[in-house]
Write a protein that holds these residues in place. Structure first.
Motif, PDB file in Angstrom:
ATOM      1  N   GLY A 219       8.206 -12.378 -20.107  1.00  0.00           N
ATOM      2  CA  GLY A 219       9.460 -13.101 -20.265  1.00  0.00           C
ATOM      3  C   GLY A 219       9.812 -14.065 -19.153  1.00  0.00           C
ATOM      4  O   GLY A 219      10.687 -14.904 -19.319  1.00  0.00           O
ATOM      5  N   LYS A 220       9.153 -13.970 -17.995  1.00  0.00           N
ATOM      6  CA  LYS A 220       9.485 -14.811 -16.850  1.00  0.00           C
ATOM      7  C   LYS A 220       8.377 -15.793 -16.488  1.00  0.00           C
ATOM      8  O   LYS A 220       8.483 -16.515 -15.502  1.00  0.00           O
ATOM      9  CB  LYS A 220       9.797 -13.930 -15.635  1.00  0.00           C
ATOM     10  N   THR A 221       7.324 -15.798 -17.279  1.00  0.00           N
ATOM     11  CA  THR A 221       6.183 -16.669 -16.982  1.00  0.00           C
ATOM     12  C   THR A 221       6.124 -17.817 -17.975  1.00  0.00           C
ATOM     13  O   THR A 221       6.068 -17.599 -19.188  1.00  0.00           O
ATOM     14  CB  THR A 221       4.859 -15.883 -17.037  1.00  0.00           C
ATOM     15  N   MET A 222       6.165 -19.047 -17.475  1.00  0.00           N
ATOM     16  CA  MET A 222       6.112 -20.213 -18.348  1.00  0.00           C
ATOM     17  C   MET A 222       4.707 -20.344 -18.941  1.00  0.00           C
ATOM     18  O   MET A 222       3.709 -20.367 -18.217  1.00  0.00           O
ATOM     19  CB  MET A 222       6.497 -21.463 -17.575  1.00  0.00           C
ATOM     20  N   ALA A 223       4.659 -20.466 -20.250  1.00  0.00           N
ATOM     21  CA  ALA A 223       3.382 -20.443 -20.961  1.00  0.00           C
ATOM     22  C   ALA A 223       2.462 -21.585 -20.587  1.00  0.00           C
ATOM     23  O   ALA A 223       1.242 -21.407 -20.481  1.00  0.00           O
ATOM     24  CB  ALA A 223       3.629 -20.452 -22.474  1.00  0.00           C
ATOM     25  N   TRP A 224       3.035 -22.769 -20.345  1.00  0.00           N
ATOM     26  CA  TRP A 224       2.195 -23.957 -20.144  1.00  0.00           C
ATOM     27  C   TRP A 224       1.927 -24.266 -18.678  1.00  0.00           C
ATOM     28  O   TRP A 224       0.849 -24.759 -18.345  1.00  0.00           O
ATOM     29  CB  TRP A 224       2.845 -25.177 -20.802  1.00  0.00           C
ATOM     30  N   TYR A 225       2.876 -23.971 -17.806  1.00  0.00           N
ATOM     31  CA  TYR A 225       2.769 -24.458 -16.433  1.00  0.00           C
ATOM     32  C   TYR A 225       2.359 -23.408 -15.407  1.00  0.00           C
ATOM     33  O   TYR A 225       1.760 -23.744 -14.386  1.00  0.00           O
ATOM     34  CB  TYR A 225       4.107 -25.081 -16.014  1.00  0.00           C
TER      35      TYR A 225
ATOM     36  N   ILE B 174       3.988  -5.437 -21.722  1.00  0.00           N
ATOM     37  CA  ILE B 174       4.633  -4.139 -21.474  1.00  0.00           C
ATOM     38  C   ILE B 174       6.127  -4.385 -21.316  1.00  0.00           C
ATOM     39  O   ILE B 174       6.565  -5.006 -20.337  1.00  0.00           O
ATOM     40  CB  ILE B 174       4.041  -3.472 -20.223  1.00  0.00           C
ATOM     41  N   ARG B 175       6.909  -3.918 -22.266  1.00  0.00           N
ATOM     42  CA  ARG B 175       8.319  -4.272 -22.379  1.00  0.00           C
ATOM     43  C   ARG B 175       9.120  -3.972 -21.120  1.00  0.00           C
ATOM     44  O   ARG B 175       9.971  -4.765 -20.710  1.00  0.00           O
ATOM     45  CB  ARG B 175       8.940  -3.536 -23.572  1.00  0.00           C
ATOM     46  N   ASP B 176       8.887  -2.845 -20.473  1.00  0.00           N
ATOM     47  CA  ASP B 176       9.714  -2.454 -19.329  1.00  0.00           C
ATOM     48  C   ASP B 176       9.087  -2.829 -17.980  1.00  0.00           C
ATOM     49  O   ASP B 176       9.459  -2.291 -16.946  1.00  0.00           O
ATOM     50  CB  ASP B 176       9.999  -0.951 -19.363  1.00  0.00           C
ATOM     51  N   ARG B 177       8.161  -3.760 -17.993  1.00  0.00           N
ATOM     52  CA  ARG B 177       7.526  -4.198 -16.741  1.00  0.00           C
ATOM     53  C   ARG B 177       7.686  -5.708 -16.588  1.00  0.00           C
ATOM     54  O   ARG B 177       7.311  -6.479 -17.478  1.00  0.00           O
ATOM     55  CB  ARG B 177       6.047  -3.837 -16.714  1.00  0.00           C
ATOM     56  N   ASN B 178       8.235  -6.131 -15.465  1.00  0.00           N
ATOM     57  CA  ASN B 178       8.421  -7.562 -15.214  1.00  0.00           C
ATOM     58  C   ASN B 178       7.110  -8.224 -14.809  1.00  0.00           C
ATOM     59  O   ASN B 178       6.201  -7.578 -14.271  1.00  0.00           O
ATOM     60  CB  ASN B 178       9.453  -7.781 -14.105  1.00  0.00           C
ATOM     61  N   ASP B 179       7.026  -9.518 -15.055  1.00  0.00           N
ATOM     62  CA  ASP B 179       5.888 -10.291 -14.567  1.00  0.00           C
ATOM     63  C   ASP B 179       5.942 -10.341 -13.032  1.00  0.00           C
ATOM     64  O   ASP B 179       7.022 -10.317 -12.445  1.00  0.00           O
ATOM     65  CB  ASP B 179       5.936 -11.723 -15.112  1.00  0.00           C
ATOM     66  N   VAL B 180       4.776 -10.411 -12.415  1.00  0.00           N
ATOM     67  CA  VAL B 180       4.700 -10.421 -10.954  1.00  0.00           C
ATOM     68  C   VAL B 180       3.884 -11.634 -10.498  1.00  0.00           C
ATOM     69  O   VAL B 180       2.821 -11.916 -11.066  1.00  0.00           O
ATOM     70  CB  VAL B 180       4.041  -9.131 -10.414  1.00  0.00           C
ATOM     71  N   VAL B 181       4.394 -12.335  -9.491  1.00  0.00           N
ATOM     72  CA  VAL B 181       3.680 -13.484  -8.930  1.00  0.00           C
ATOM     73  C   VAL B 181       2.846 -12.999  -7.748  1.00  0.00           C
ATOM     74  O   VAL B 181       3.367 -12.377  -6.820  1.00  0.00           O
ATOM     75  CB  VAL B 181       4.654 -14.584  -8.473  1.00  0.00           C
TER      76      VAL B 181
END
Length: 202
Positions: free
Chosen positions: A41-47, A107-114
């Motif tokens: 949900g926090k990761t831009m698909a294209w960039y 994974i629904r309850d896991r945020n994206d990580v940079v």
């Protein structure tokens, strides 16, 4: 106001010098910054750099993105549904290298990580030491580096000396390139404008 990717953002003309420099050199760090997908949900698909082939905007044309009904704000969760790619069928033929790869498991309850991907392909959290090493890998070491930086050095003195050796001090002769000011004089001799050569070699 629509969220805009850091990678496509254009700095306004009145931005600070520091921000303009960051914008100018951001392409050098792009390959090192990787998104580990959680819920997508926090990761831009294209960039953002999350797919094995790299940022998708390098491959998929902006026209195709908008024609398919997507936007610059599309995230990974918008193009992956129930473990399958949720993209036009025509894309699977046109961009096979992308969509032949299995989509990420969301994974629904896991945020994206940079994360930071080092030059030897190791993923980890960002560290200044690692980033400096990776970004300076292509820079040749100067022969006088160890004369300036050594275990007993006084860091502020070494920094000034390094800048001087690189001919980057803001000496009076450099101000003359910007504005004519004949009143500037070397504070030591009061006879002429200072410069690197005048301060250190004369």
């Amino acid at each position: 106001m629509k969220k805009k990717s850091f990678w496509e953002y254009n700095a306004p003309a009145d931005s600070s010098w520091t921000w303009k420099k960051i914008m100018r050199f951001r392409h050098k760090i792009r390959r090192f910054i990787v998104h580990s997908i959680g819920n997508g949900g926090k990761t831009m698909a294209w960039y953002d750099n999350w797919h094995p082939v790299g940022p998708l905007d390098v491959i998929i044309s902006r026209r195709d993105i908008y024609t398919a009904g997507y936007s610059a704000q599309t995230t990974v969760v918008d193009i992956v549904q129930n473990g399958e790619w949720e993209v036009p069928d025509a894309w699977k033929d046109k961009y096979g290298m992308i969509f032949d790869v299995c989509p990420p498991l969301l994974i629904r309850d896991r945020n994206d990580v940079v994360l930071w991907k080092s030059k030897d392909n190791k993923l980890g959290h960002f560290k200044v030491k690692t980033a400096f090493s990776d970004l300076s890998a292509d820079i040749d070491e100067v022969g006088w580096a160890k004369l300036v930086w050594f275990s007993q050095c006084i860091h502020r003195h070494s920094f000034v000396l390094w800048v001087a050796m690189s001919n980057k001090l803001r000496t009076q002769d450099k101000y003359m390139r910007v504005e004519m000011n004949n009143s500037l004089k070397c504070p030591f001799c009061l006879e002429c404008k200072d410069s690197h050569n005048h301060l250190f070699l004369v």
